[in-house]
Design a protein around this motif. Structure first.
Motif, PDB file in Angstrom:
ATOM      1  N   ARG A 170       0.800  -1.229   0.000  1.00 22.77           N
ATOM      2  CA  ARG A 170       0.000   0.000   0.000  1.00 22.77           C
ATOM      3  C   ARG A 170       0.828   1.271   0.000  1.00 22.77           C
ATOM      4  NH1 ARG A 170      -3.114  -3.727   1.781  1.00 22.77           N
ATOM      5  NH2 ARG A 170      -1.158  -4.338   2.732  1.00 22.77           N
ATOM      6  N   THR A 171       1.766   1.353   0.941  1.00 23.95           N
ATOM      7  CA  THR A 171       2.441   2.637   1.115  1.00 23.95           C
ATOM      8  C   THR A 171       3.215   3.000  -0.152  1.00 23.95           C
ATOM      9  OG1 THR A 171       2.575   2.203   3.468  1.00 23.95           O
ATOM     10  CG2 THR A 171       3.977   3.957   2.621  1.00 23.95           C
TER      11      THR A 171
ATOM     12  N   ARG B 189      11.264   3.926   3.312  1.00 23.33           N
ATOM     13  CA  ARG B 189      10.900   2.984   4.395  1.00 23.33           C
ATOM     14  C   ARG B 189      12.146   2.183   4.743  1.00 23.33           C
ATOM     15  NH1 ARG B 189       5.746  -0.888   4.510  1.00 23.33           N
ATOM     16  NH2 ARG B 189       4.904   1.108   5.207  1.00 23.33           N
TER      17      ARG B 189
ATOM     18  N   HIS C 141       5.185   6.206  11.616  1.00 19.67           N
ATOM     19  CA  HIS C 141       4.687   6.055  10.240  1.00 19.67           C
ATOM     20  C   HIS C 141       3.729   7.220   9.974  1.00 19.67           C
ATOM     21  CE1 HIS C 141       3.482   4.406   6.525  1.00 19.67           C
ATOM     22  NE2 HIS C 141       3.205   3.161   6.869  1.00 19.67           N
TER      23      HIS C 141
ATOM     24  N   GLN D  32       0.890   7.118   7.268  1.00 22.98           N
ATOM     25  CA  GLN D  32      -0.249   6.254   7.593  1.00 22.98           C
ATOM     26  C   GLN D  32      -1.187   7.024   8.519  1.00 22.98           C
ATOM     27  OE1 GLN D  32      -1.147   3.169   6.355  1.00 22.98           O
ATOM     28  NE2 GLN D  32      -3.052   3.576   7.459  1.00 22.98           N
TER      29      GLN D  32
ATOM     30  N   ARG E 260       4.159   0.681  14.557  1.00 22.39           N
ATOM     31  CA  ARG E 260       4.564   2.093  14.393  1.00 22.39           C
ATOM     32  C   ARG E 260       3.391   2.992  14.051  1.00 22.39           C
ATOM     33  NH1 ARG E 260       8.379   0.269   9.383  1.00 22.39           N
ATOM     34  NH2 ARG E 260       6.782  -0.451   7.947  1.00 22.39           N
ATOM     35  N   THR E 261       2.383   2.434  13.367  1.00 16.45           N
ATOM     36  CA  THR E 261       1.250   3.285  12.970  1.00 16.45           C
ATOM     37  C   THR E 261       0.506   3.790  14.206  1.00 16.45           C
ATOM     38  OG1 THR E 261      -0.339   1.470  12.793  1.00 16.45           O
ATOM     39  CG2 THR E 261       0.946   1.942  10.843  1.00 16.45           C
TER      40      THR E 261
ATOM     41  N   ARG F  73      -1.908  -5.554  13.173  1.00 16.41           N
ATOM     42  CA  ARG F  73      -1.286  -6.873  13.014  1.00 16.41           C
ATOM     43  C   ARG F  73      -0.169  -7.038  14.042  1.00 16.41           C
ATOM     44  NH1 ARG F  73       3.561  -7.985   9.946  1.00 16.41           N
ATOM     45  NH2 ARG F  73       3.858  -5.770   9.564  1.00 16.41           N
TER      46      ARG F  73
ATOM     47  N   GLN G  58       3.394  -7.692  14.802  1.00 18.27           N
ATOM     48  CA  GLN G  58       4.493  -7.377  13.882  1.00 18.27           C
ATOM     49  C   GLN G  58       5.591  -8.441  13.940  1.00 18.27           C
ATOM     50  OE1 GLN G  58       4.585  -3.847  12.181  1.00 18.27           O
ATOM     51  NE2 GLN G  58       2.440  -4.415  12.511  1.00 18.27           N
TER      52      GLN G  58
ATOM     53  N   PRO H 168      -4.428  -0.413   9.360  1.00 19.94           N
ATOM     54  CA  PRO H 168      -3.504   0.098   8.341  1.00 19.94           C
ATOM     55  C   PRO H 168      -3.267  -0.918   7.225  1.00 19.94           C
ATOM     56  CG  PRO H 168      -2.300  -0.496  10.344  1.00 19.94           C
ATOM     57  CD  PRO H 168      -3.772  -0.628  10.663  1.00 19.94           C
ATOM     58  N   LEU H 169      -3.590  -2.186   7.508  1.00 17.49           N
ATOM     59  CA  LEU H 169      -3.342  -3.317   6.617  1.00 17.49           C
ATOM     60  C   LEU H 169      -1.820  -3.461   6.398  1.00 17.49           C
ATOM     61  CD1 LEU H 169      -6.227  -2.873   3.971  1.00 17.49           C
ATOM     62  CD2 LEU H 169      -6.267  -4.190   6.111  1.00 17.49           C
ATOM     63  N   PRO H 170      -1.276  -4.587   6.084  1.00 16.53           N
ATOM     64  CA  PRO H 170      -1.973  -5.825   5.783  1.00 16.53           C
ATOM     65  C   PRO H 170      -2.579  -6.490   7.023  1.00 16.53           C
ATOM     66  CG  PRO H 170       0.394  -6.227   5.914  1.00 16.53           C
ATOM     67  CD  PRO H 170       0.197  -4.747   6.038  1.00 16.53           C
TER      68      PRO H 170
HETATM   69  C1  NCD Z   1       1.741  -0.768   8.250  1.00 16.41           C
HETATM   70  C2  NCD Z   1       3.235  -0.585   8.391  1.00 16.41           C
HETATM   71  O1  NCD Z   1       3.989  -0.820   7.439  1.00 16.41           O
HETATM   72  O2  NCD Z   1       3.624  -0.194   9.480  1.00 16.41           O
HETATM   73  N1  NCD Z   1       1.349  -0.972   6.932  1.00 16.41           N
HETATM   74  C3  NCD Z   1       1.114   0.112   6.124  1.00 16.41           C
HETATM   75  O3  NCD Z   1       1.979   0.904   5.882  1.00 16.41           O
HETATM   76  N2  NCD Z   1      -0.128   0.279   5.678  1.00 16.41           N
HETATM   77  C4  NCD Z   1       1.173  -1.754   9.181  1.00 16.41           C
HETATM   78  C5  NCD Z   1       1.751  -3.125   9.224  1.00 16.41           C
HETATM   79  O4  NCD Z   1       2.661  -3.474   8.479  1.00 16.41           O
HETATM   80  O5  NCD Z   1       1.258  -3.895  10.045  1.00 16.41           O
END
Ligand code: NCD
Length: 305
Positions: A51-52, A101, A129, A132, A162-163, A225, A227, A263-265
């Motif tokens: 996504r990002t 990233r 993040h 996000q 981090r989100t 999720r 991590q 934030p997915l995934p």
């Molecule tokens: C998040 C991330 O990378 O921190 N994903 C994202 O950027 N949408 C969340 C995650 O990976 O769990």
């Protein structure tokens, strides 16, 4: 020249302005189609992303700009031992703005000190993040019509997620926000967020192990999720990974206008049966992320709106 490393690099007025611009882009996309003509975005991704990275890239393309970059550390000179600072200096010769990233906390900040173009932190380790968070804020503002006076439940891996750290930081600025932290004991929010943000600003929060108990009070439920990549051993991950699984049954006591974000995934933490619920906002959230990144790129490149 400005970078975005931490959500605190933006004032509340600027965040509100970015949301307003993104809403205008959604309403009038044609107006923005040439805003970044001849500008280049470099996406430097040393960690996996769907996504990002793709939302940054589509954001730049929809502004009429173009995109270069890498999506794997191994395909860049970092595999030969090049420092992040040298890479950032090099990429400054080719592009107008960088989205980075990196698995190491602070790497985008180091890059921003060496680069001669703006650097956006697209996720640094278990730290922050900020884009996000902008995505989360525009989603909340569009779904709820406000960013203040809400009870926000954050659930899952609050330690490494981090989100969550950036979101708590940003939402703490708005009036009448209460947090409910829902996590296993081993994955509670780090002290630096607890002390430097919540306690320092006197933000009300409670902690619980039970999602069911918290549910009836929540206006926002932010699922995350566990991590895996930040754990020191796999056994701990396996033990904790299914601590919370949101199902339609667990939503029975929830408010009718709850907004469920992620934030997915997602891995297991939201059952796919929840996707059809009108309160599930996580795929809309993905789309809004592109528009707010368009607004951010314009702001950092000082493109006239
Ligand atoms: C998040 C991330 O990378 O921190 N994903 C994202 O950027 N949408 C969340 C995650 O990976 O769990």
């Amino acid at each position: 020249m400005r970078s975005l490393i931490d959500i605190n690099d933006l004032s509340t007025e600027e965040i509100n302005h970015l949301i307003a611009t993104a809403n205008d882009i959604i309403a009038n996309p044609d107006k923005y189609a040439e805003k970044c003509r001849r500008k280049k975005l470099a996406t430097l991704f040393y960690e996996p992303s769907t996504r990002t990275r793709l939302s940054f890239e589509s954001a730049m393309l929809e502004l009429g700009g173009s995109v270069i970059g890498f999506s794997e550390a191994n395909s860049s000179s970092s595999a030969k031992g090049e420092s992040v600072a040298d890479t950032a200096r090099t990429v400054s010769c080719f592009a107008d703005i960088i989205a980075m990233r990196h698995p190491k906390e602070g790497a985008p900040m180091v890059a921003s000190l060496a680069a001669s173009i703006p650097v956006i932190n697209a996720g640094d380790g278990g730290h922050n993040h900020p884009t996000q968070t902008l995505t989360d804020l525009i989603t909340i503002s569009r779904e709820k019509g406000r960013l203040d006076n809400m009870t926000v439940g954050v659930c899952g891996d609050l330690k490494f997620g981090r989100t969550v750290h950036s979101l708590i930081n940003a939402m703490s600025r708005y009036e009448g926000i209460k947090f409910v932290m829902i996590s296993p004991e081993e994955l509670t929010i780090p002290d630096y967020v607890m002390q430097d943000v919540l306690q320092k600003k006197n933000i009300p929060y409670t902690e619980t192990r039970s999602l069911e108990e918290a549910m009836p009070d929540l206006d926002i439920l932010y699922m995350t999720r566990v991590q895996r990549e930040r754990f020191f051993n796999e056994a701990d991950y396996i033990r904790l990974k299914d601590s919370y699984i949101l199902t339609p049954e667990k939503l029975q006591n929830a408010k009718k206008d709850l907004a469920i974000l992620h934030p997915l995934p997602r891995v297991n933490e939201i059952s796919t049966a929840v996707d059809a619920d009108h309160r599930a906002c996580y795929f809309k959230q993905v789309l809004y992320g592109k528009y707010i990144r368009m607004a951010l790129i314009m702001m950092l490149l000082e493109v006239e709106e």
